[in-house]
Design a protein around this motif. Structure first.
Motif, PDB file in Angstrom:
ATOM      1  N   ILE A  10      -1.370   3.944  -4.204  1.00 48.35           N
ATOM      2  CA  ILE A  10      -2.601   3.392  -3.608  1.00 48.35           C
ATOM      3  C   ILE A  10      -2.369   3.115  -2.126  1.00 48.35           C
ATOM      4  CG2 ILE A  10      -4.079   1.342  -3.577  1.00 48.35           C
ATOM      5  CD1 ILE A  10      -3.658   1.237  -6.677  1.00 48.35           C
ATOM      6  N   ARG A  11      -1.215   2.549  -1.824  1.00 44.92           N
ATOM      7  CA  ARG A  11      -0.928   2.168  -0.436  1.00 44.92           C
ATOM      8  C   ARG A  11      -0.860   3.389   0.469  1.00 44.92           C
ATOM      9  NH1 ARG A  11       4.390  -1.235   0.696  1.00 44.92           N
ATOM     10  NH2 ARG A  11       3.175  -3.083   1.012  1.00 44.92           N
ATOM     11  N   GLU A  12      -0.278   4.454  -0.068  1.00 39.83           N
ATOM     12  CA  GLU A  12      -0.156   5.679   0.736  1.00 39.83           C
ATOM     13  C   GLU A  12      -1.517   6.244   1.108  1.00 39.83           C
ATOM     14  OE1 GLU A  12       2.383   8.339  -1.476  1.00 39.83           O
ATOM     15  OE2 GLU A  12       3.961   6.807  -1.372  1.00 39.83           O
ATOM     16  N   MET A  13      -2.513   5.994   0.247  1.00 39.51           N
ATOM     17  CA  MET A  13      -3.843   6.556   0.521  1.00 39.51           C
ATOM     18  C   MET A  13      -4.683   5.663   1.420  1.00 39.51           C
ATOM     19  SD  MET A  13      -4.851   8.449  -2.974  1.00 39.51           S
ATOM     20  CE  MET A  13      -6.263   9.254  -2.235  1.00 39.51           C
ATOM     21  N   MET A  14      -4.174   4.487   1.775  1.00 37.19           N
ATOM     22  CA  MET A  14      -4.949   3.547   2.583  1.00 37.19           C
ATOM     23  C   MET A  14      -4.126   3.105   3.791  1.00 37.19           C
ATOM     24  SD  MET A  14      -7.911   3.129   0.969  1.00 37.19           S
ATOM     25  CE  MET A  14      -8.558   1.760   1.894  1.00 37.19           C
ATOM     26  N   PRO A  15      -4.007   3.968   4.806  1.00 36.60           N
ATOM     27  CA  PRO A  15      -3.205   3.604   5.972  1.00 36.60           C
ATOM     28  C   PRO A  15      -3.727   2.332   6.649  1.00 36.60           C
ATOM     29  CG  PRO A  15      -4.504   5.598   6.375  1.00 36.60           C
ATOM     30  CD  PRO A  15      -4.688   5.252   4.946  1.00 36.60           C
ATOM     31  N   ALA A  16      -2.804   1.518   7.161  1.00 32.73           N
ATOM     32  CA  ALA A  16      -3.158   0.242   7.783  1.00 32.73           C
ATOM     33  C   ALA A  16      -3.230   0.413   9.293  1.00 32.73           C
ATOM     34  CB  ALA A  16      -2.111  -0.797   7.410  1.00 32.73           C
ATOM     35  N   ALA A  17      -4.285  -0.098   9.892  1.00 31.60           N
ATOM     36  CA  ALA A  17      -4.427   0.058  11.334  1.00 31.60           C
ATOM     37  C   ALA A  17      -5.094  -1.134  12.010  1.00 31.60           C
ATOM     38  CB  ALA A  17      -5.247   1.316  11.630  1.00 31.60           C
ATOM     39  N   ASP A  18      -5.654  -2.041  11.216  1.00 34.97           N
ATOM     40  CA  ASP A  18      -6.491  -3.106  11.777  1.00 34.97           C
ATOM     41  C   ASP A  18      -5.618  -4.216  12.373  1.00 34.97           C
ATOM     42  OD1 ASP A  18      -8.137  -5.276  12.179  1.00 34.97           O
ATOM     43  OD2 ASP A  18      -9.304  -4.954  10.346  1.00 34.97           O
ATOM     44  N   LEU A  23      -0.941  -9.378   7.994  1.00 37.07           N
ATOM     45  CA  LEU A  23      -0.064  -8.947   6.912  1.00 37.07           C
ATOM     46  C   LEU A  23      -0.912  -8.290   5.829  1.00 37.07           C
ATOM     47  CD1 LEU A  23       2.898  -9.080   5.964  1.00 37.07           C
ATOM     48  CD2 LEU A  23       2.337 -11.222   4.827  1.00 37.07           C
ATOM     49  N   GLY A  24      -0.611  -7.044   5.526  1.00 35.46           N
ATOM     50  CA  GLY A  24      -1.405  -6.306   4.539  1.00 35.46           C
ATOM     51  C   GLY A  24      -0.755  -6.293   3.173  1.00 35.46           C
ATOM     52  N   MET A  25      -0.911  -5.197   2.433  1.00 35.78           N
ATOM     53  CA  MET A  25      -0.347  -5.080   1.095  1.00 35.78           C
ATOM     54  C   MET A  25       1.173  -5.236   1.127  1.00 35.78           C
ATOM     55  SD  MET A  25      -2.274  -1.719  -0.420  1.00 35.78           S
ATOM     56  CE  MET A  25      -1.298  -1.697  -1.914  1.00 35.78           C
ATOM     57  N   GLY A  26       1.731  -5.820   0.073  1.00 35.73           N
ATOM     58  CA  GLY A  26       3.177  -5.817  -0.070  1.00 35.73           C
ATOM     59  C   GLY A  26       3.796  -7.186  -0.237  1.00 35.73           C
ATOM     60  N   ASP A  27       3.193  -8.225   0.324  1.00 31.64           N
ATOM     61  CA  ASP A  27       3.737  -9.579   0.153  1.00 31.64           C
ATOM     62  C   ASP A  27       2.905 -10.304  -0.909  1.00 31.64           C
ATOM     63  OD1 ASP A  27       5.072 -12.068   0.596  1.00 31.64           O
ATOM     64  OD2 ASP A  27       5.529 -11.412   2.637  1.00 31.64           O
ATOM     65  N   ASP A  28       3.129 -11.605  -1.057  1.00 32.46           N
ATOM     66  CA  ASP A  28       2.383 -12.346  -2.076  1.00 32.46           C
ATOM     67  C   ASP A  28       0.909 -12.494  -1.706  1.00 32.46           C
ATOM     68  OD1 ASP A  28       4.388 -12.813  -4.001  1.00 32.46           O
ATOM     69  OD2 ASP A  28       5.330 -14.213  -2.627  1.00 32.46           O
ATOM     70  N   GLU A 115     -10.322  -1.940   5.460  1.00 31.37           N
ATOM     71  CA  GLU A 115      -8.901  -1.790   5.162  1.00 31.37           C
ATOM     72  C   GLU A 115      -8.579  -2.500   3.845  1.00 31.37           C
ATOM     73  OE1 GLU A 115      -6.353  -1.575   8.546  1.00 31.37           O
ATOM     74  OE2 GLU A 115      -4.865  -2.849   7.562  1.00 31.37           O
ATOM     75  N   LEU A 116      -7.796  -1.837   2.991  1.00 30.66           N
ATOM     76  CA  LEU A 116      -7.363  -2.432   1.719  1.00 30.66           C
ATOM     77  C   LEU A 116      -6.149  -3.316   2.001  1.00 30.66           C
ATOM     78  CD1 LEU A 116      -7.832  -2.442  -1.382  1.00 30.66           C
ATOM     79  CD2 LEU A 116      -6.150  -0.598  -1.523  1.00 30.66           C
ATOM     80  N   VAL A 117      -6.263  -4.604   1.685  1.00 27.21           N
ATOM     81  CA  VAL A 117      -5.190  -5.543   2.055  1.00 27.21           C
ATOM     82  C   VAL A 117      -4.467  -6.125   0.849  1.00 27.21           C
ATOM     83  CG1 VAL A 117      -6.253  -6.116   4.270  1.00 27.21           C
ATOM     84  CG2 VAL A 117      -6.815  -7.488   2.238  1.00 27.21           C
ATOM     85  N   GLY A 118      -4.853  -5.723  -0.357  1.00 21.40           N
ATOM     86  CA  GLY A 118      -4.129  -6.221  -1.522  1.00 21.40           C
ATOM     87  C   GLY A 118      -4.910  -5.996  -2.793  1.00 21.40           C
ATOM     88  N   GLY A 119      -4.383  -6.545  -3.878  1.00 22.83           N
ATOM     89  CA  GLY A 119      -5.056  -6.363  -5.160  1.00 22.83           C
ATOM     90  C   GLY A 119      -4.128  -6.709  -6.293  1.00 22.83           C
TER      91      GLY A 119
END
Ligand code: ADP
Ligand code: MG
Length: 318
Positions: A10-18, A23-28, A115-119
């Motif tokens: 999922i993360r690979e399909m939603m590049p982060a740029a904002d 802090l985007g996907m990956g932490d708590d 931007e997708l920031v988590g889930g």
């Protein structure tokens, strides 16, 4: 595939740029910055398989619609969509389905700068929850509760196509591509919502059917409305139905994801320019009045009773 491989996919399909995503996907948690002078508005919606979409529906359509319904909520507030959380409940770790889903989701997200920031990713009966965060200039948000007697009632686009598509699909009929599109790929009216901020009095998006949703507006605003049935915007395919059948679909059918707003009548002449700029029909379909309830009037002034309005998950369906 395990849970973490799916999340990586999922993360690979939603590049982060904002730059406002600290802090985007990956932490708590994700960490987001709300710029000064703006308010954060947020909405969440769940789509359950075989309630909101057919489990056999193409995954890209499901991905599109899962985000579109939340974008439509944000549009109705006049806000600018920014960040999404995506909760996936999957019966199994089906990377093929997730890839398809993300194809539809990410294409629409990209078009709206989301931007997708988590889930969260868990196992269970297929279902998707999208939480969308958006920004609106302080003081410019649109509400349901601010319609005023004398306002025009305006809708965007065409009403009733999604309901007709669903009816035909459930009857096992061949559904033409344009109708299928209306049901599976609604186009949220974000740009229109942005134009209406500071111009319209009240606004709502049409997810449960015009009568149900306009009903929310008149109740919240403590007023009434009348609708002129012959003005309800219809496509050629809807015009092949009898008036009565078409009106029923347009008033009671859901899933239109158009905006319905009320506007002081002195602004009526602005509608043509806005419609031209956005290449989107805007149709005056009625008036806000003092009182309560909604009256649907045919051309000769007779009142049309359309039966129960909208879909209620906790009512037994026919
Ligand atoms: P935690 O156990 O701390 O809740 P998870 O293992 O659930 O963390 O998720 C790890 C990271 O991946 C988090 O940053 C979370 O937001 C993100 N994430 C999990 N599932 C999804 C998803 N379906 N879409 C987007 N981000 C996800
Ligand atoms: Mg988690």
């Amino acid at each position: 595939m395990d849970e973490f491989q799916l999340i990586d996919l999922i993360r690979e399909m939603m590049p982060a740029a904002d730059p406002d995503v600290l802090l985007g996907m990956g932490d708590d948690c994700a960490q987001l910055r709300v710029p000064q002078g703006w308010d954060l508005v947020t909405t969440t919606d769940t789509l359950n398989a075989d309630v909101h979409f057919a489990a056999s529906a193409p995954a890209p359509d499901v991905g599109h619609k899962a985000l579109a319904v939340s974008l439509s909520d944000v549009a109705s507030m006049g806000a600018l969509p920014r960040w999404a959380l995506l909760n996936l409940v999957l019966p199994r770790a089906d990377s093929h389905w997730v890839l398809g889903f993300m194809e539809g989701f990410s294409a629409l997200a990209r078009r709206h700068g989301v931007e997708l920031v988590g889930g969260d990713t868990t196992r269970g009966p297929l279902g998707i929850t999208v939480t969308l965060m958006a920004l609106v200039e302080s003081g410019k948000a649109l509400y349901r509760s601010t319609a005023r007697p004398g306002d025009l009632v305006v809708v965007s686009g065409i009403l009733g196509e999604a309901a007709l598509a669903l009816e035909w699909e459930q009857a096992g009929k061949d559904v033409p591509a344009c109708l299928r599109e209306a049901l599976n790929r609604p186009e949220p009216r974000v740009d229109l919502g942005r134009v209406l901020g500071g111009l319209a009095h009240a606004c709502i998006d049409l997810s449960d059917g015009l009568l149900a949703d306009l009903g929310h507006v008149v109740r919240a605003s403590d007023c009434a409305a009348e609708i002129y049935l012959e003005r309800l915007p219809a496509s050629r395919i809807l015009r092949t139905l009898t008036d009565e059948r078409r009106w029923r679909l347009q008033l009671g059918g859901g899933d239109d994801y158009e905006l319905c707003f009320t506007l002081a009548s002195e602004h009526e002449r602005k509608l043509g320019d806005i419609a031209g700029d956005l290449d989107l029909p805007l149709t005056v379909i009625g008036r806000v009045r003092a009182g309560s309830g909604i009256r649907c009037l045919a051309r000769d002034g007779t009142i049309f009773e359309s039966g129960p309005a909208g879909y209620d998950h906790f009512q037994p369906q026919e």
